[in-house]
Scaffold this active site. Sequence first.
Site, mmCIF file in Angstrom:
data_model
loop_
_atom_site.group_PDB
_atom_site.id
_atom_site.type_symbol
_atom_site.label_atom_id
_atom_site.label_comp_id
_atom_site.label_asym_id
_atom_site.label_seq_id
_atom_site.Cartn_x
_atom_site.Cartn_y
_atom_site.Cartn_z
ATOM 1 N N CYS A 2 79.412 -38.213 -27.835
ATOM 2 C CA CYS A 2 80.814 -38.553 -27.630
ATOM 3 C C CYS A 2 81.574 -38.457 -28.957
ATOM 4 C CB CYS A 2 81.034 -39.942 -27.061
ATOM 5 S SG CYS A 2 80.246 -40.193 -25.491
ATOM 6 N N ARG A 27 79.911 -32.888 -29.998
ATOM 7 C CA ARG A 27 79.342 -34.217 -29.789
ATOM 8 C C ARG A 27 79.136 -34.538 -28.309
ATOM 9 N NH1 ARG A 27 79.961 -37.134 -34.593
ATOM 10 N NH2 ARG A 27 79.539 -39.060 -33.503
ATOM 11 N N TRP A 76 79.565 -37.263 -23.932
ATOM 12 C CA TRP A 76 78.176 -36.923 -23.610
ATOM 13 C C TRP A 76 77.685 -38.094 -22.778
ATOM 14 C CZ3 TRP A 76 73.155 -38.771 -24.325
ATOM 15 C CH2 TRP A 76 72.137 -37.839 -24.100
ATOM 16 N N ASN A 100 82.720 -44.467 -28.360
ATOM 17 C CA ASN A 100 81.504 -43.710 -28.642
ATOM 18 C C ASN A 100 80.417 -44.724 -28.974
ATOM 19 O OD1 ASN A 100 79.488 -42.002 -29.662
ATOM 20 N ND2 ASN A 100 80.395 -41.976 -31.687
ATOM 21 N N GLY A 101 79.312 -44.684 -28.251
ATOM 22 C CA GLY A 101 78.225 -45.623 -28.507
ATOM 23 C C GLY A 101 77.658 -46.127 -27.200
ATOM 24 N N GLU A 480 59.796 -24.734 -35.312
ATOM 25 C CA GLU A 480 61.255 -24.629 -35.374
ATOM 26 C C GLU A 480 61.742 -23.447 -34.519
ATOM 27 O OE1 GLU A 480 63.558 -26.405 -35.964
ATOM 28 O OE2 GLU A 480 65.282 -25.153 -36.386
ATOM 29 N N LYS A 484 64.245 -23.781 -31.275
ATOM 30 C CA LYS A 484 65.526 -23.075 -31.241
ATOM 31 C C LYS A 484 65.637 -22.231 -29.976
ATOM 32 C CE LYS A 484 67.264 -24.468 -33.731
ATOM 33 N NZ LYS A 484 67.451 -25.434 -34.796
ATOM 34 N N GLU A 487 65.960 -24.556 -26.728
ATOM 35 C CA GLU A 487 67.216 -25.302 -26.570
ATOM 36 C C GLU A 487 68.394 -24.381 -26.276
ATOM 37 O OE1 GLU A 487 69.119 -27.417 -29.874
ATOM 38 O OE2 GLU A 487 67.956 -26.237 -31.286
ATOM 39 N N HIS A 503 41.141 -23.535 -28.050
ATOM 40 C CA HIS A 503 40.702 -24.857 -27.581
ATOM 41 C C HIS A 503 41.451 -25.261 -26.319
ATOM 42 C CE1 HIS A 503 38.139 -25.269 -31.034
ATOM 43 N NE2 HIS A 503 39.144 -24.806 -31.767
ATOM 44 N N LYS A 602 75.386 -32.795 -30.438
ATOM 45 C CA LYS A 602 74.955 -32.562 -31.818
ATOM 46 C C LYS A 602 74.514 -33.851 -32.506
ATOM 47 C CE LYS A 602 75.332 -29.843 -35.686
ATOM 48 N NZ LYS A 602 74.097 -29.075 -35.575
#
Length: 607
Positions: A2, A27, A76, A100-101, A480, A484, A487, A503, A602
């Site tokens: 948010c 966000r 979000w 936001n929170g 990484e 990437k 996502e 294995h 983000k």
Amino acid sequence: MCGIVGYIGEKDCADVLISALTKLEYRGYDSAGIAVFENGKIKVEKSKGALSDLVNKMRDDESKPNGTCGIGHTRWATHGEPSDINSHPHGNKRITIVHNGIIENYKQIKEFLMSQGYAFESQTDTETVAKLLDYYYNGDPFETITKVIGEIQGSYALGILFRDFPDRIFAVRKDSPLIVGIGKGENFIASDVPAILKYTRDYYLLEHDEIAVLKKSGVKVYDIHHEEIKKELQRANWDVDAAEKGGYEHFMLKEINEQPGAVRTTISPRISDGLINFSECGLTNAMLNSFKQIHIVGCGTAMHAGIVGQYLIESLARVPVIVDIASEFRYRKPIVSENDLVIFISQSGETADTLAALRLAKKCGAKTLSIVNVKGSSIARESDMVIYTHAGPEISVASTKAYSVQLSVMYLLAFQLSLAKGKITEEGCRLLVAQLQQIPSYIEASIKLMEQCQFVSSKLVNADSLLYIGRGLDYALSMEGSLKLKELSYIHSEAYAAGELKHGTISLISDGMPVIAVATQSELFEKTISNVIEVKSRGAFVIAICKETDDIGPDVADHVIKLPELNDIFMPIVTAIPLQLIAYYTAVLKGCNVDKPRNLAKSVTVE
Ligand code: F6R
């Protein structure tokens, strides 16, 4: 998670809010909304979906609020699905808020308010705050806000409008970021600096439970006892263009291309006379020498940078390093002592789990050092020492340039630690520093591999699943690369230590399954190639990434990407580039929303 904004001045408020929210969409983009004073009344417009949906709705309905004071939100979703009704702002005709929170005790508050006759429309925790403000409102906004923040638990950055005070915005925060932008005859609130850059570079950092009152003519900040606090003005050195696409199709592509400059700007202030100088953050050689153990903590890509750091520090400085995912570290009762250094890596400096892990490490008495991109962020402020990375604003949700600058700080730290521990000589350190200074030009060369990466992406676009394999530092990079790709393109992928395949995992290999094999480490090259041959002979479609001089024939790999030849320890920072580009182009080819992948945000300010 948010983003919130607020504006008071003389401009068209809705336009300013929308433009500011555009910079915060990273966000969250589940819904957007604004509330603006129009003829003394609070007018709210909100809509599920991206900000552009709200803009279109206001255009089609000719409903854009007309005024010069208001607040805005991009969401979000946490409590309650993405929907019109759950979109912010929340409240009623006399008090309206954006938040936001997460309000942890919202259920108890909701029950109490319902017992007092309040009815709720949404499933959000935010609506309980709006209604609690309404419950306590006695004509004095300050008193009302203080009462409410005394009761709510959790994290919040709140922008609040009171109908009785159409000439001001109130703002307060705890554990969610909030800045107050200071302009000429206009003032702002925002979750992050890029939102206000178009209008001003000057801002205050609001501390926990400080209450800001914004008028057109100025801003006052108070503590909860209503004592005015003199705030120090901060100046953003990011330029306006940094938060624009600058001709690139996506922020991600722009940010990939910005990496040579970002690495240069991050390392150069820490190098003087060919050696490393960390005096800016108070990290002395005596201090470095005293640490018996190092922990590195972060989430996602930041944690992956920590894994590279672990390899570098252990191999060069011979100090034991434990890397943890922040959400695991904080609950696994880690053994951290006063002789330990705990390093926290975070682009945003606001990641909730990393922040909580930092507080835990401090409680254990360890020295804490953060590597953070956003100046004045919570993690930076709360750690004993901070090394800022200078990547500039990273807008695309998937981290690229932040990773490279985090790696470059890992190099600096590993070299300095080795020197402090007597594992390398001053001359040896100078040599490594000089090599590091050359890295930006190698990254530039790596970016030129774009077309090859596009070709590889065309081979991945129809895959259901793929593997990334490597050994040592190449394994760290595989993690990484895999993150990437999944996502951004929503293609399932996993990273495996190449030696671990037989294995269990090798049973996944079927005809045509893509495997990206990272083989840049000379000492491990032959061993990795043996593992590549094992998957190739079982039908995998192999893409190998190696050094220029390495020889990988068509019997081993279907396609080979060759990177500039460098000292092994520097290979990760150039290998990251094709991995980023492959993920980028695959997502583009699949028509995915590259800068805003589904379900993500983000800045992850919730647990
Ligand atoms: C992935 C990505 C995330 C972040 C993670 C930590 O591309 O960007 O995995 O790295 O959410 O965020 P920060 O660095 O802000 O703590």
